[in-house]
Design an enzyme around this catalytic site. Sequence first.
Site, PDB file in Angstrom:
ATOM      1  N   LYS A   1      49.021  23.071  33.718  1.00 66.37           N
ATOM      2  CA  LYS A   1      48.191  21.934  33.305  1.00 66.37           C
ATOM      3  C   LYS A   1      48.953  20.591  33.187  1.00 66.37           C
ATOM      4  O   LYS A   1      48.977  19.849  34.142  1.00 66.37           O
ATOM      5  CB  LYS A   1      47.452  22.280  32.026  1.00 66.37           C
TER       6      LYS A   1
ATOM      7  N   TYR B   1      42.050  33.199  26.749  1.00 62.63           N
ATOM      8  CA  TYR B   1      41.734  32.801  28.116  1.00 62.63           C
ATOM      9  C   TYR B   1      43.043  32.657  28.881  1.00 62.63           C
ATOM     10  O   TYR B   1      43.963  31.975  28.425  1.00 62.63           O
ATOM     11  CB  TYR B   1      40.975  31.466  28.159  1.00 62.63           C
TER      12      TYR B   1
ATOM     13  N   ASP C   1      51.495  32.402  27.025  1.00 62.26           N
ATOM     14  CA  ASP C   1      50.770  31.537  27.951  1.00 62.26           C
ATOM     15  C   ASP C   1      50.615  30.172  27.280  1.00 62.26           C
ATOM     16  O   ASP C   1      49.734  29.967  26.453  1.00 62.26           O
ATOM     17  CB  ASP C   1      49.411  32.167  28.278  1.00 62.26           C
TER      18      ASP C   1
ATOM     19  N   TYR D   1      31.896  26.663  37.242  1.00 60.42           N
ATOM     20  CA  TYR D   1      30.971  27.321  36.326  1.00 60.42           C
ATOM     21  C   TYR D   1      29.599  26.677  36.241  1.00 60.42           C
ATOM     22  O   TYR D   1      29.072  26.440  35.162  1.00 60.42           O
ATOM     23  CB  TYR D   1      31.601  27.456  34.936  1.00 60.42           C
TER      24      TYR D   1
HETATM   25  C1  LIG Z   1      43.785  26.635  32.176  1.00 59.91           C
HETATM   26  C2  LIG Z   1      44.494  27.842  31.697  1.00 59.91           C
HETATM   27  C3  LIG Z   1      44.892  28.862  32.588  1.00 59.91           C
HETATM   28  C4  LIG Z   1      44.572  28.823  34.064  1.00 59.91           C
HETATM   29  O1  LIG Z   1      45.165  27.754  34.733  1.00 59.91           O
HETATM   30  P1  LIG Z   1      44.539  27.259  36.127  1.00 59.91           P
HETATM   31  O2  LIG Z   1      45.485  26.183  36.574  1.00 59.91           O
HETATM   32  O3  LIG Z   1      43.159  26.778  35.835  1.00 59.91           O
HETATM   33  O4  LIG Z   1      44.544  28.439  37.050  1.00 59.91           O
HETATM   34  C5  LIG Z   1      45.558  29.941  32.059  1.00 59.91           C
HETATM   35  N1  LIG Z   1      45.841  30.034  30.744  1.00 59.91           N
HETATM   36  C6  LIG Z   1      45.485  29.069  29.868  1.00 59.91           C
HETATM   37  C7  LIG Z   1      45.850  29.209  28.434  1.00 59.91           C
HETATM   38  C8  LIG Z   1      44.795  27.945  30.307  1.00 59.91           C
HETATM   39  O5  LIG Z   1      44.422  27.006  29.428  1.00 59.91           O
END
Ligand SMILES: *Cc1c(COP(=O)(O)O)cnc(C)c1O
Length: 431
Positions: free
Chosen positions: A275, A145, A246, A17
């Site tokens: 993550k 996100y 998520d 970014y």
């Molecule tokens: C970081 C993140 C993603 C994307 O993961 P990447 O490994 O960067 O592709 C998806 N959802 C949430 C909530 C995130 O924090």
Amino acid sequence: MSKSDIEFDRQHIWHPYTSMLNPLPAYKVESAKGCRLTLDTGHEVVDGMSSWWAVIHGYRNPRLDAVAHRQIDKMSHVMFGGITHQPAIDLARRLIELTPEPLQRVFIADSGSVSVEVAIKMALQFWLAQERPEKHRLLTIKGGYHGDTFKAMSVCDPVNGMHHLFNRAINSQLFAEAPRLTPDDDWAETAGDELRHWFEQHHHELAAVILEPVVQGAGGMRFYHPEYLRLIRQLCDDFDVLLIADEIATGFGRTGKLFACEHAGITPDVLCVGKALTGGYMTLAATLTTKQVAETIGHGPGGGALMHGPTFMGNPLACAVAAESLAIIAEGKWQQQVAEIEAQLKQQLLPLAECDAVKDARVFGAIGVLEMHHPIDVAIAQKRFVELGVWIRPFGRLLYIMPPYVISTNELSRLTVAMKDYVETQSSIKA
Ligand SMILES: *Cc1c(COP(=O)(O)O)cnc(C)c1O
């Protein structure tokens, strides 16, 4: 004379970014250990970001290093088609043990965004298998996100998300208003009316609801009342819609519970983790679902296969490190570590809400956020932070940290003192 490395980097390498014409400065890191990064100048900074939520057990964690070395000596990678291996089996066992009982089927993906793509495919294939192709849309809440790939982008915040550029290339999903009530507010029954309306109007075309439970991360670092989540779980059950949680940012203890869904006492039908899964050592993610969802997909078209299979699926090196990272989590020390970080952040950050430049100060689990009235100049703020011996990467109007769980009281104070310094400079400029 050859270009300096930093100059080469500026000219040739994209960073996240930022523009290639006038990119934000990049600092060259030589090594990292515990909660510290060492720059090429020899200068040390305390890491407030956990390399974006990931490095929960610290850099060069002795246990994770040892497992990585052992696995490299056996094999770093082998294809997953027609082959399996101990690291994948160990990781899946650990994931099934740590996550709620109904989540029993594991897809090992290569990044968070991909695990979201896989979750969405699961939901779509689940309804296709039941000959209900009309259930193909997704409902989410604004301010979210879910990653940078196209289907994941389609459920990021439609306005403030980083992806509005692509609006014409992304089919639009359904967006309920972002929850207004925070975990500290009293719950008001009317707060759920709008959500109920979305289900009543659209359930026939809804495959799934996807959301970040309780903490919305990169979409704005907001915390919302867990009762929303309980209500959405109930509505998903009543209206025959799958729930995808998520937990890529929130999973493995960050919010004070092992998974943020526990704040609402609910279990999703599909769960994404990433993550911190490998303790931040390398990229890996997973999508878990129930036996029922997996078996329904299995009866569906295409021979019942889930239509995804990346080259590096189940990478043994990443799986081995992830299994060990989860072993550390399973020992439970994170509970006290996160509780202590939370208490210290509350004590040191919440009073800054009084400063002129600060719109809101909030803390949830091991996450501390100062929302400013004005956008932060990242290059200037970053330079000052490095001088102060900390690594904090603001975005937009947000100054926030989510440090490694193993951070010491002193190191955490270094971070909050630096945040206070920034806030005070801004407040005096304005005054
Ligand atoms: C970081 C993140 C993603 C994307 O993961 P990447 O490994 O960067 O592709 C998806 N959802 C949430 C909530 C995130 O924090």
